[in-house]
Design an enzyme around this catalytic site. Sequence first.
Site, PDB file in Angstrom:
ATOM      1  N   GLU A 221      -9.602  12.343  -6.431  1.00  0.00           N
ATOM      2  CA  GLU A 221      -8.346  11.800  -6.968  1.00  0.00           C
ATOM      3  C   GLU A 221      -7.788  12.817  -7.944  1.00  0.00           C
ATOM      4  O   GLU A 221      -8.483  13.231  -8.872  1.00  0.00           O
ATOM      5  CB  GLU A 221      -8.606  10.447  -7.639  1.00  0.00           C
ATOM      6  CG  GLU A 221      -9.035   9.379  -6.644  1.00  0.00           C
ATOM      7  CD  GLU A 221      -8.079   9.254  -5.468  1.00  0.00           C
ATOM      8  OE1 GLU A 221      -6.855   9.204  -5.687  1.00  0.00           O
ATOM      9  OE2 GLU A 221      -8.557   9.228  -4.318  1.00  0.00           O
TER      10      GLU A 221
ATOM     11  N   CYS B  46      -2.760  10.336 -15.430  1.00  0.00           N
ATOM     12  CA  CYS B  46      -2.311  10.810 -14.129  1.00  0.00           C
ATOM     13  C   CYS B  46      -1.106   9.998 -13.674  1.00  0.00           C
ATOM     14  O   CYS B  46      -0.282  10.462 -12.908  1.00  0.00           O
ATOM     15  CB  CYS B  46      -3.436  10.705 -13.115  1.00  0.00           C
ATOM     16  SG  CYS B  46      -4.077   9.037 -12.993  1.00  0.00           S
TER      17      CYS B  46
HETATM   18  P1  NAD Z   1     -10.204  19.108 -14.513  1.00  0.00           P
HETATM   19  O1  NAD Z   1      -9.962  19.243 -13.063  1.00  0.00           O
HETATM   20  O2  NAD Z   1     -10.008  20.283 -15.370  1.00  0.00           O
HETATM   21  O3  NAD Z   1     -11.687  18.590 -14.773  1.00  0.00           O
HETATM   22  C1  NAD Z   1     -12.192  17.434 -14.131  1.00  0.00           C
HETATM   23  C2  NAD Z   1     -13.693  17.515 -14.070  1.00  0.00           C
HETATM   24  O4  NAD Z   1     -14.064  18.586 -13.211  1.00  0.00           O
HETATM   25  C3  NAD Z   1     -14.361  17.799 -15.410  1.00  0.00           C
HETATM   26  O5  NAD Z   1     -15.537  17.018 -15.512  1.00  0.00           O
HETATM   27  C4  NAD Z   1     -14.695  19.264 -15.313  1.00  0.00           C
HETATM   28  O6  NAD Z   1     -15.804  19.624 -16.105  1.00  0.00           O
HETATM   29  C5  NAD Z   1     -15.031  19.394 -13.850  1.00  0.00           C
HETATM   30  N1  NAD Z   1     -14.950  20.752 -13.303  1.00  0.00           N
HETATM   31  C6  NAD Z   1     -14.208  21.788 -13.736  1.00  0.00           C
HETATM   32  N2  NAD Z   1     -14.403  22.863 -12.938  1.00  0.00           N
HETATM   33  C7  NAD Z   1     -15.267  22.487 -11.979  1.00  0.00           C
HETATM   34  C8  NAD Z   1     -15.841  23.135 -10.850  1.00  0.00           C
HETATM   35  N3  NAD Z   1     -15.553  24.390 -10.545  1.00  0.00           N
HETATM   36  N4  NAD Z   1     -16.694  22.430 -10.085  1.00  0.00           N
HETATM   37  C9  NAD Z   1     -16.990  21.155 -10.355  1.00  0.00           C
HETATM   38  N5  NAD Z   1     -16.481  20.478 -11.415  1.00  0.00           N
HETATM   39  C10 NAD Z   1     -15.616  21.134 -12.209  1.00  0.00           C
HETATM   40  O7  NAD Z   1      -9.271  17.892 -14.998  1.00  0.00           O
HETATM   41  P2  NAD Z   1      -9.154  17.263 -16.459  1.00  0.00           P
HETATM   42  O8  NAD Z   1      -8.392  18.187 -17.334  1.00  0.00           O
HETATM   43  O9  NAD Z   1     -10.475  16.780 -16.916  1.00  0.00           O
HETATM   44  O10 NAD Z   1      -8.281  15.964 -16.159  1.00  0.00           O
HETATM   45  C11 NAD Z   1      -6.886  15.985 -16.036  1.00  0.00           C
HETATM   46  C12 NAD Z   1      -6.481  15.916 -14.588  1.00  0.00           C
HETATM   47  O11 NAD Z   1      -7.056  14.765 -13.988  1.00  0.00           O
HETATM   48  C13 NAD Z   1      -4.987  15.771 -14.395  1.00  0.00           C
HETATM   49  O12 NAD Z   1      -4.581  16.584 -13.334  1.00  0.00           O
HETATM   50  C14 NAD Z   1      -4.827  14.304 -14.036  1.00  0.00           C
HETATM   51  O13 NAD Z   1      -3.674  13.994 -13.304  1.00  0.00           O
HETATM   52  C15 NAD Z   1      -6.062  14.060 -13.256  1.00  0.00           C
HETATM   53  N6  NAD Z   1      -6.400  12.646 -13.194  1.00  0.00           N
HETATM   54  C16 NAD Z   1      -6.234  12.001 -11.995  1.00  0.00           C
HETATM   55  C17 NAD Z   1      -6.501  10.647 -11.901  1.00  0.00           C
HETATM   56  C18 NAD Z   1      -6.307   9.919 -10.605  1.00  0.00           C
HETATM   57  O14 NAD Z   1      -6.789   8.801 -10.476  1.00  0.00           O
HETATM   58  N7  NAD Z   1      -5.625  10.500  -9.635  1.00  0.00           N
HETATM   59  C19 NAD Z   1      -6.968   9.958 -13.016  1.00  0.00           C
HETATM   60  C20 NAD Z   1      -7.140  10.646 -14.209  1.00  0.00           C
HETATM   61  C21 NAD Z   1      -6.853  12.000 -14.288  1.00  0.00           C
END
Ligand code: NAD
Length: 518
Positions: free
Chosen positions: A287, A321
């Site tokens: 997501e 989001c």
């Molecule tokens: P992010 O993608 O930077 O990080 C998300 C998670 O992924 C974190 O736990 C991070 O440590 C991990 N991560 C980072 N690099 C990785 C890799 N190479 N491999 C595996 N895991 C890795 O996102 P964020 O800044 O934590 O959150 C914000 C984003 O989340 C926004 O884009 C927002 O829209 C989205 N979001 C979406 C929903 C939804 O339901 N669609 C809900 C909440 C947030």
Amino acid sequence: MKVEPFKNASFTDFAKPENRQAMTEAVTQVRSQLGRTYDIVIGGEQIRCEQQFESLNPSRREEVVGIFQKGTSRLAEQAIKAADRAFMAWSRRPAEERVELMLNVSRIMKERRFELAAWMVIEVGKSWVEADADVAEAIDFCEFYSREMLRLAVPQPLVEIESEETALEYIPLGVGVIIPPWNFPLAILAGMTFAALVSGNTVVMKPSSDSPTIAAKLMEIFQEVGYPPGVVNLLTGSGAEIGDALVQHPRTRFLSFTGSKEVGLRINELAAKHQSGQIWIKRVVAEMGGKDAIVVDSESDLDEAAAGVVAASFSYQGQKCSACSRAIVVESVYDEFLEKILENTRATIVEGNVEEADVNFGPVINQRAQESIQRYIQVGKKEGRLVLGGEEGNSEGYFVPPTIIADIDPQATIAQEEIFGPVLAVIKVADYDEAIQVANNTEYGLTGAVYTQNPSKIDKAKREFHVGNLYINRKCTGALVGVHPFGGFNMSGTDSKAGGPDYLLLFTQAKSIAEKVS
Ligand code: NAD
């Protein structure tokens, strides 16, 4: 097993003195625990690493919330193996036993509701109301998925034939890696983890480095209710450093990710690649981001629309989001509506340190976010007319004031890219038809709303506004578990519909069994 029908947890009314008192005390209690060191937990064993990292309070950038272990790819491997070893016994536990444990988690979250909310106030800068809603959602996921599991555990209706006795059973998948974002640090982590566990899977939770304390608190709850060692493992550390090892491991069966498009796509790509010894296609639920729009029609209640747009754009500093980042407004009411959102923002947004009860607008999560949002504001100032905000925020924390930029072209950068902060682009369109077309013109498709009283325009939105979660005459944030199953289209993700009746199917596989009747 008998359970009451599902009902959403109610939100705490902070106008009541006893609730204000309880929350004030919880913040004080949590403050007294700042700076503690937390362990990685693998197979029930508490582990410390050579290297550690700090989680900081975004309202006071100098303040350390907790100290965490910097996991390595070797520990990632260890965690997957521990979860793998625990899988056989756990997956064979009767569903009712798994549900019973899960409901104990819910009981403890209810008991510790103010404390859990207080941790989020301090660790991720949520206002009291937002933090309380996050805990309420986590409780809802627990209660909802428990009932869903009971529904899936009973004999499923099949076409009957005389010569065979048949059944369809939903069985768990295996080891899941749970990768949540920081912005709903309890609800999203908990939701993905609960769904996996109650369906009989084992997991490795890899929380965001911006919100590991709340994950450690959830881990404590799992330990307290007595999940067997290895069923839930907690691995903190940089996603970029340990993510690949978790995703690529041949014993990883599924990935539950919520976060940015960039990371989601990377996980999807890596997970698709077959590894030596791997005997399944990994399942990826990803997501991702949004560029959500609210359409304001000429035939609408402009005051209600303004209140909806302001709440959806600036609650939790626009870091949802589902946040509205584009207001698409029909020309004939554009100037009047712009005035109304300015008035509404000035009247309703109270900026400051969210530890105070009446502050409803706090900092953004970290320095990187602050800088990136400020860069988008500079771009936006060139692309349109800055009508509110744009200045530097209070430097004690990572503050960015509510910002509104008018007269933005639908193709402008700030109308297309996810900013993930309190920046609203206001777009003028000739009529409602154009508004819907503009609403659909990004690569995302998560949430959206329209304000119009005209029934045929409402029908058009239902047919043509291509988003996973559409709202009519209300704001586009605030989905409730069970009421608004949540998940987006296109680059917003795999449309998993968290909190809906299809969600547990993503954590299970269906086995059809037929026995010949002699
Ligand atoms: P992010 O993608 O930077 O990080 C998300 C998670 O992924 C974190 O736990 C991070 O440590 C991990 N991560 C980072 N690099 C990785 C890799 N190479 N491999 C595996 N895991 C890795 O996102 P964020 O800044 O934590 O959150 C914000 C984003 O989340 C926004 O884009 C927002 O829209 C989205 N979001 C979406 C929903 C939804 O339901 N669609 C809900 C909440 C947030």
